[in-house]
Scaffold this active site. Structure first.
Site, short mmCIF file in Angstrom:
data_model
loop_
_atom_site.label_atom_id
_atom_site.label_comp_id
_atom_site.label_asym_id
_atom_site.label_seq_id
_atom_site.Cartn_x
_atom_site.Cartn_y
_atom_site.Cartn_z
N ARG A 107 19.97 6.26 -26.00
CA ARG A 107 20.64 5.52 -24.93
C ARG A 107 19.60 5.00 -23.95
NH1 ARG A 107 24.37 5.68 -27.96
NH2 ARG A 107 26.58 6.10 -27.50
N HIS A 119 22.14 -2.40 -30.58
CA HIS A 119 22.85 -1.16 -30.87
C HIS A 119 23.45 -1.18 -32.28
CE1 HIS A 119 24.63 2.39 -28.44
NE2 HIS A 119 24.47 2.75 -29.70
N GLU A 133 24.12 -2.06 -21.33
CA GLU A 133 24.60 -2.90 -22.44
C GLU A 133 26.12 -2.86 -22.50
OE1 GLU A 133 24.66 -0.45 -26.41
OE2 GLU A 133 22.68 -0.09 -25.49
#
Length: 313
Positions: A234, A286, A263
């Site tokens: 993360r 991601h 994000e």
């Protein structure tokens, strides 16, 4: 009969869909605003999505929905406290350690990012697509005999470490939990010891939104000069402003990430801004777990988990 709304997924596989239709009607939806997200949660019993929404207190309070299904391990995009207060059950992959041992997509992507970063693959590809062919611009470095630092030797960290052994690397790790690991992995007694040893640092930690970044300015000061960092966990685990400073000062030679803080709203993110002018940053949106095999396995598992929860009630 229950009603399920599914967002960000074009079609579940037929086997899963058939199981769900035995207890609910299914509606695939496209949600483009917070208002529509709130409406969706207020007009279904079950909401299934991936990482395409942030479920905040504003959209979760006083809604009809009582089950949220999300086939991921990290849940920082869902306000879990508000879910609890509103009687919403969140069904995810968090804590499903035995099942997740067979899910390797993110660990494989970690290595894809790392190799692309140290061999300047992305820049070289763009160079060739522009009609050029100058190999001297893209001298990289090798992994063999380099020191790989694993920050968090959990499921993914251990898989990534095993891949590092295949590349002939020395594996160092730091983890706050006492673990009996392969003696070929060298345990560090502190974060600082890990950071001062690693030529390449790979981050595999859980993220808690209310906590400060685990890597901050003081940590960058003890890193080995020229370190490369890979982050597929993360973005909030790293003080990204301090990271940009460390890259500008030459402490960090390169950064590859599948995640950014904030994000999918990235335009004000310091790493994104830095990457626009510098080629030592590699970012993907991601996609670590976004493989055909991973999605099929996790969706079937999470559907069965949900159905078992219903049977128990």
């Amino acid at each position: 009969m229950l009603h399920i709304k599914i967002s960000g997924i074009d079609q579940l596989n037929a086997k899963i869909e058939s199981k769900l239709k035995s207890i609910s009607t299914i509606e695939y939806v496209k949600i483009t605003s917070e208002e529509r997200l709130k409406d969706a949660l207020n007009s279904c019993d079950i909401f299934w999505f991936r990482l395409n929404h942030k479920l905040t207190i504003d959209v979760l309070t006083n809604v009809r929905c009582k089950y949220i299904i999300c086939a991921v391990t990290g849940l920082d995009h869902i306000d879990l406290q508000t879910c609890k207060e509103n009687g919403i059950t969140v069904i995810s992959l968090k804590g499903e350690f035995e099942f997740l041992k067979e899910i390797r997509a993110t660990a494989e992507h970690t290595w894809g990012l790392l190799l692309s970063l140290i061999r300047k693959t992305n820049s070289a590809n763009i160079h060739v697509k522009k009609g050029n062919w100058d190999r001297t611009l893209f001298q990289g470095t090798e992994l063999y005999k380099k020191k790989l630092g694993i920050f968090g030797l959990g499921r993914l960290g251990e898989i990534v470490a095993s891949y590092g052994k295949a590349f002939g690397m020395e594996i160092y790790y730091f983890d706050i939990q006492e673990k009996n690991r392969d003696s070929k992995f060298i345990k560090c007694d502190s974060i600082e010891s890990l950071l001062s040893s690693a030529d390449i640092l790979s981050i595999h930690l859980p993220y808690h939104p209310n906590e400060d970044p685990i890597l901050n300015d003081s940590h960058f000061k003890v890193m080995k000069k020229g370190v490369c960092i890979v982050n597929t966990s993360r973005g909030g685990l790293i003080d990204e402003i301090a990271l940009v400073k460390a890259m500008e000062e030459g402490i960090v030679n390169g950064y590859a990430a599948d995640v950014l803080f904030g994000e999918p709203e990235i335009h004000e993110n310091p790493i994104y801004k830095y990457s626009k002018e510098n080629d030592n940053v590699l970012i993907t949106p991601h996609i670590g777990g976004n493989t055909i095999e991973s999605i099929e396995k996790t969706e079937e598992f999470i559907a069965n988990k949900f159905l078992n929860i219903l049977l128990e009630k």
